[in-house]
Scaffold this active site. Structure first.
Site, mmCIF file in Angstrom:
data_model
loop_
_atom_site.group_PDB
_atom_site.id
_atom_site.type_symbol
_atom_site.label_atom_id
_atom_site.label_comp_id
_atom_site.label_asym_id
_atom_site.label_seq_id
_atom_site.Cartn_x
_atom_site.Cartn_y
_atom_site.Cartn_z
ATOM 1 N N HIS B 231 3.923 14.516 6.213
ATOM 2 C CA HIS B 231 2.914 14.408 6.547
ATOM 3 C C HIS B 231 2.194 15.270 5.846
ATOM 4 O O HIS B 231 0.807 14.801 6.079
ATOM 5 C CB HIS B 231 3.405 13.864 7.869
ATOM 6 C CG HIS B 231 2.438 13.459 8.012
ATOM 7 N ND1 HIS B 231 1.782 11.840 8.225
ATOM 8 C CD2 HIS B 231 1.292 13.602 8.723
ATOM 9 C CE1 HIS B 231 0.833 11.377 8.693
ATOM 10 N NE2 HIS B 231 -0.043 12.480 8.788
ATOM 11 N N TYR B 235 -2.881 15.612 4.828
ATOM 12 C CA TYR B 235 -3.612 16.565 4.665
ATOM 13 C C TYR B 235 -3.921 17.263 3.475
ATOM 14 O O TYR B 235 -5.115 18.112 3.507
ATOM 15 C CB TYR B 235 -3.373 17.479 5.968
ATOM 16 C CG TYR B 235 -3.300 16.359 7.112
ATOM 17 C CD1 TYR B 235 -4.553 15.574 7.221
ATOM 18 C CD2 TYR B 235 -1.884 16.017 7.455
ATOM 19 C CE1 TYR B 235 -4.634 14.742 8.866
ATOM 20 C CE2 TYR B 235 -1.834 14.996 8.992
ATOM 21 C CZ TYR B 235 -3.370 14.499 9.363
ATOM 22 O OH TYR B 235 -2.817 13.082 9.880
ATOM 23 N N HIS B 382 -2.623 0.345 5.049
ATOM 24 C CA HIS B 382 -3.631 1.849 5.103
ATOM 25 C C HIS B 382 -3.666 2.680 4.137
ATOM 26 O O HIS B 382 -4.620 3.107 4.111
ATOM 27 C CB HIS B 382 -2.446 2.270 6.294
ATOM 28 C CG HIS B 382 -2.080 3.911 6.360
ATOM 29 N ND1 HIS B 382 -3.260 3.796 7.111
ATOM 30 C CD2 HIS B 382 -1.329 5.301 6.513
ATOM 31 C CE1 HIS B 382 -3.626 5.353 7.897
ATOM 32 N NE2 HIS B 382 -2.238 6.011 7.233
ATOM 33 N N PHE B 383 -2.744 3.826 3.877
ATOM 34 C CA PHE B 383 -2.972 4.335 2.908
ATOM 35 C C PHE B 383 -3.493 4.169 1.573
ATOM 36 O O PHE B 383 -3.734 4.943 1.405
ATOM 37 C CB PHE B 383 -1.222 5.479 2.405
ATOM 38 C CG PHE B 383 -0.506 4.759 1.624
ATOM 39 C CD1 PHE B 383 -0.658 4.767 0.484
ATOM 40 C CD2 PHE B 383 1.034 4.559 2.297
ATOM 41 C CE1 PHE B 383 0.113 4.055 -0.370
ATOM 42 C CE2 PHE B 383 2.330 4.020 1.673
ATOM 43 C CZ PHE B 383 1.538 3.324 0.260
ATOM 44 N N HIS B 384 -3.485 3.145 1.558
ATOM 45 C CA HIS B 384 -4.887 3.174 0.057
ATOM 46 C C HIS B 384 -5.895 2.764 0.383
ATOM 47 O O HIS B 384 -7.058 3.088 0.178
ATOM 48 C CB HIS B 384 -4.384 1.040 -0.747
ATOM 49 C CG HIS B 384 -3.699 1.495 -1.785
ATOM 50 N ND1 HIS B 384 -2.066 1.572 -1.195
ATOM 51 C CD2 HIS B 384 -3.769 1.433 -3.430
ATOM 52 C CE1 HIS B 384 -1.044 1.336 -2.158
ATOM 53 N NE2 HIS B 384 -2.788 1.547 -3.514
ATOM 54 N N ARG B 445 7.238 -3.880 2.201
ATOM 55 C CA ARG B 445 5.600 -3.026 0.662
ATOM 56 C C ARG B 445 6.968 -2.999 -0.060
ATOM 57 O O ARG B 445 8.544 -2.556 0.099
ATOM 58 C CB ARG B 445 5.315 -2.127 1.415
ATOM 59 C CG ARG B 445 6.739 -0.898 1.850
ATOM 60 C CD ARG B 445 6.421 0.275 2.736
ATOM 61 N NE ARG B 445 6.035 1.766 1.539
ATOM 62 C CZ ARG B 445 5.723 2.976 2.509
ATOM 63 N NH1 ARG B 445 5.955 2.761 3.193
ATOM 64 N NH2 ARG B 445 5.610 3.614 1.120
ATOM 65 N N ARG B 446 7.382 -1.974 -1.046
ATOM 66 C CA ARG B 446 8.414 -1.788 -1.989
ATOM 67 C C ARG B 446 9.081 -2.504 -2.565
ATOM 68 O O ARG B 446 10.924 -2.527 -2.612
ATOM 69 C CB ARG B 446 9.023 0.020 -1.259
ATOM 70 C CG ARG B 446 8.009 0.824 -1.021
ATOM 71 C CD ARG B 446 9.180 1.789 -0.388
ATOM 72 N NE ARG B 446 8.332 2.925 -1.166
ATOM 73 C CZ ARG B 446 9.327 4.282 -0.633
ATOM 74 N NH1 ARG B 446 10.379 4.411 -0.164
ATOM 75 N NH2 ARG B 446 7.915 5.075 -1.346
#
Lengths: 169, 571
Positions: B231, B235, B382-384, B445-446
């Site tokens: 995680h 950042y 979300h992370f795209h 996903r995946r």
């Protein structure tokens, strides 16, 4: 340190929002009883799975009037047992482990969702209030046949279930 | 006035090189993304069927190339630029600089070779283990060795910037750490702390495991060590973005940064809180007590604070800029912003999408509602928005502004550049929104083929076909946008050099001081030792018990090696 008044207001608002989020989860965890998958299922070495009293013979077992336990092994690339069949209104506790790689167990369209990690036994209790067929899939990449890894939970209406039980006698 | 390349030719060369490598991985990763979108949805499947496994080779490369190599090579470039420019001095030791540049390059090549080997059965090498490389799945040892060499290179890069700052400090007694340098240093401290997890995982477990030196590892332990790092790394992708949003975006909008002190507070909060949250990726892992999960969730929610503060400062700075340009009214000022400048529009659109990504992130962070979305298509949706847009699009926008400074050449193909961020925004709106929705009805996903025999999905509204169409359509726009960006970069690079004396052809590289400067903030903010100590303490408090609990089940006990290679060969 000089902080602009709007900045201050925003800061306070942000903190209130954060505390609100945490308290909503604390509330549902403590009061309404949403349980997390945790260490309660215990551990088992992958080599011992096939000889284990519970997992050597993966099965659905009735343990109370409306209570069932499922001892399940996730393999490359199937779930055993499959399908899982239970009556409507039953409370089913799944114990799921893996004897090879990491898998996932998810009943599609519900919040039944756990990782299946070799060495660990995932314990998850589900109440099946509505009869029907539920799709199950592995949601963690587990090798080339991963996309084929699916299963089913069949929740039978009560009369149908009784008929099935009767048929067994 | 001479720009960066004239003043610091060596550093400019370093930045050009790392950017070039970064963009090469961006191109490869983007192609992988397009193949995945076409394959998953069933629109076009040419990389082999379900028993082939090539999909996961593509997926691994898409993940590793983009979130490790594209992002980190860009980061070391922009951090080198920031420290050199702001402290107005060269990096002290060119041999050291060459060392880390070489180390990172060699590492990236080794890991890439291991991954790409998965495409061919005749190459005895593969690493189809995805970006998270969960044991007991095993990659070829080269995969882990490459990552190790790459990451140690990044550690030395951090030392290089610290050294430059120490030298500067000797000549500037009593001065505050300039803001961009402060951001670079706190980010690297965070990186040192967080990479401990993956370093222990790889050096003590996965490398011995893949070499057969140990026969088993504890898969829950290695996962937990991965997320100790996993995680924080988000950042690490985001901090260079914040550096640009805080320092460059306000200026592009025509104004100045609203508050320097608050920017410092934000970076300190990331240093403190980005590591002791990793277990929120393991909410549905068995073997981890609920209390630990709740504690990490609390930390995670507090991690919203620095991003919410950033939202305020960035929007306030942009509004200030717009009003300087004559903007008026509650929202009317938005019209006066330079939307035709791709450096501005890219960053502003990226910020907007980051807000949306923040909202879906809050959902992921709630440990009970996470059950509904864990490992579904929601998560890459979300992370795209976050790494895939806030980071990627800001890097592209930043490049439009930085490239002239490090090449001494004017930005070329300006019309293509002006369109590119909007194309990305539209493409991502379709793709990400569709992914979120698909996750809600349980699409995973995946996976190469999320179509199942035993059941059908039940979308709350719309259809699966319509969602697939949006994923593919969005993916096509995103791929076009990526190559449009690369086209602008190549055209600029091949352009002619602006002469150093410039005349009227001045390359813009000025960053105005903040409205509220560092003198308004307490000096304790600059006490990096103190913040590092607190960060370490928080990590120990958060992680000592969970790791002890998991490790007590055995370090080298749990699961035997499952090389992904073997499977490909026997398939």
């Amino acid at each position: 340190m000089e902080i602009h008044k709007y900045e201050k207001a925003w800061l306070v608002g942000a903190l209130v929002l954060i505390v609100f989020f945490i308290s909503t989860v604390a509330y549902v965890t403590a009061v309404t009883g949403v349980d997390m998958v945790d260490e309660s299922g215990g551990t088992i070495h992958p080599d011992d799975v096939s000889d284990d009293e519970r997992f050597g013979d993966p099965r659905v077992e009735q343990v109370g009037e409306n209570e069932f336990e499922v001892y399940m092994v996730a393999l490359q690339f199937i779930f055993r047992p499959d399908p899982v069949e239970v009556p409507e209104g039953s409370e089913v506790t799944f114990y799921i482990t893996s004897d090879n790689v990491v898998h996932g167990y998810q009943i599609v369209g519900t919040n039944v969702n756990t990782m299946v990690i070799p060495g660990q036994i995932a314990e998850i209790t589900v109440e099946f209030d509505e009869a029907g067929e539920y799709g199950v899939l592995c949601n963690e990449y587990c090798g080339i046949g991963h996309a084929d890894m699916e299963g089913k939970v069949i929740v039978h209406p009560e009369d149908e279930w009784e008929e099935m039980q009767g048929g067994d006698d | 006035m001479a720009t960066f390349i004239d003043r610091y030719p060596f550093e400019a060369k370093v930045v050009r090189y790392t950017f070039a490598v970064s963009f090469l991985f961006l191109a490869l990763g983007a192609i992988g993304g397009m193949i995945q979108a076409l394959h998953r949805t069933g629109y076009l499947r040419f990389i082999g069927d379900i028993t082939d496994g090539s999909y996961y080779t593509v997926l691994t490369s898409h993940g590793v190339f983009l979130v490790i190599f594209f992002t980190v090579f860009f980061l070391v470039g922009i951090f080198t630029w920031a420290v050199t420019k702001e402290l107005d001095r060269e990096l002290g030791n060119p041999r050291l600089t060459k060392y880390w540049v070489t180390s990172m390059t060699v590492g990236a090549i080794l890991t890439s070779v291991a991954i790409i080997g998965g495409f061919s059965d005749s190459v005895p090498m593969s690493a189809d283990v995805l970006f998270t490389f969960y044991a007991p799945m095993g990659a070829h040892v080269l995969f882990y060795l490459g990552l190790t060499i790459f990451i140690t290179g990044s550690w030395v890069a951090g030392y290089d910037w610290f050294k430059t700052w120490w030298d500067w400090k000797k000549e500037n007694e009593g001065k505050r750490i300039p803001l961009m340098t402060f951001m670079v240093l706190t980010t690297m401290l965070m990186w040192y702390l967080g990479t401990i997890g993956v370093a222990v995982e790889v050096l003590f477990f996965l490398i011995p495991f893949s070499l057969g030196l140990v026969s088993e590892v504890n898969p829950l332990l290695t996962r937990t060590l991965f997320w100790f790092f996993g995680h924080m790394v988000v950042y690490f992708w985001l901090m260079p973005v914040y550096l640009l949003w805080y320092n460059v975006l306000p200026k592009l909008a025509g104004g100045r940064l609203f508050s320097d002190p608050l920017a410092r507070v934000v970076f300190i909060l990331f240093l403190l809180l980005s590591v002791p949250v990793g277990i929120h990726h393991q909410y549905v892992d068995p073997g981890i007590p609920e209390g630990f999960k709740f504690m990490m969730m609390t930390n995670t929610m507090f991690l919203l604070l620095p991003s919410l503060l950033t939202a305020f400062t960035v929007v306030a700075s942009i509004e200030h800029g717009a009003r300087q340009r004559g903007g008026t009214g509650y929202f009317g000022w938005l019209r006066t912003l330079p939307w035709g400048n791709p450096a501005f529009s890219g960053m502003a659109l990226a910020g907007l999408m980051f807000a949306a990504g923040g909202f879906s992130g809050m959902i992921n962070a709630g440990m009970n509602i996470n059950y509904l979305v864990h490992n579904t298509f929601w998560v890459p949706g979300h992370f795209h928005l976050t790494v895939g847009t806030a980071v990627a699009l800001t890097f592209m926008a930043g490049t439009y502004w930085l490239l002239p400074q490090i090449t001494g050449k004017r930005l070329a193909a300006k019309k293509a550049a002006a369109v590119q961020p909007f194309l990305w925004f539209v493409g991502m709106t379709f793709m990400s929104n569709a992914m979120h929705r698909a996750g809600l009805f349980g699409m995973p996903r995946r996976t190469s083929e999320p179509q199942y025999e035993g059941f059908d999905y039940e979308p709350a509204f719309g259809t699966v076909a319509e969602i697939d169409a949006q994923v593919v359509g969005g993916g096509i726009l995103l791929t076009l946008s990526t190559f449009l960006f690369l086209y602008v970069v190549v055209r600029t690079w091949m352009g002619t050099r602006v002469s150093a004396d410039g005349g009227d052809e001045i390359i813009d590289d000025e960053i105005p001081p903040a409205l509220s400067g560092p003198e308004d903030s307490p000096r304790v903010l600059d006490n990096l030792k103190l913040w590092t100590a607190i960060a370490i303490l928080l990590v120990i408090l958060a992680y000592a018990l969970p790791i002890a609990h998991i490790a007590s089940q055995g370090l080298y006990e749990g699961s035997e090696y499952f090389p992904m290679l073997l499977e490909v060969l026997t398939a």
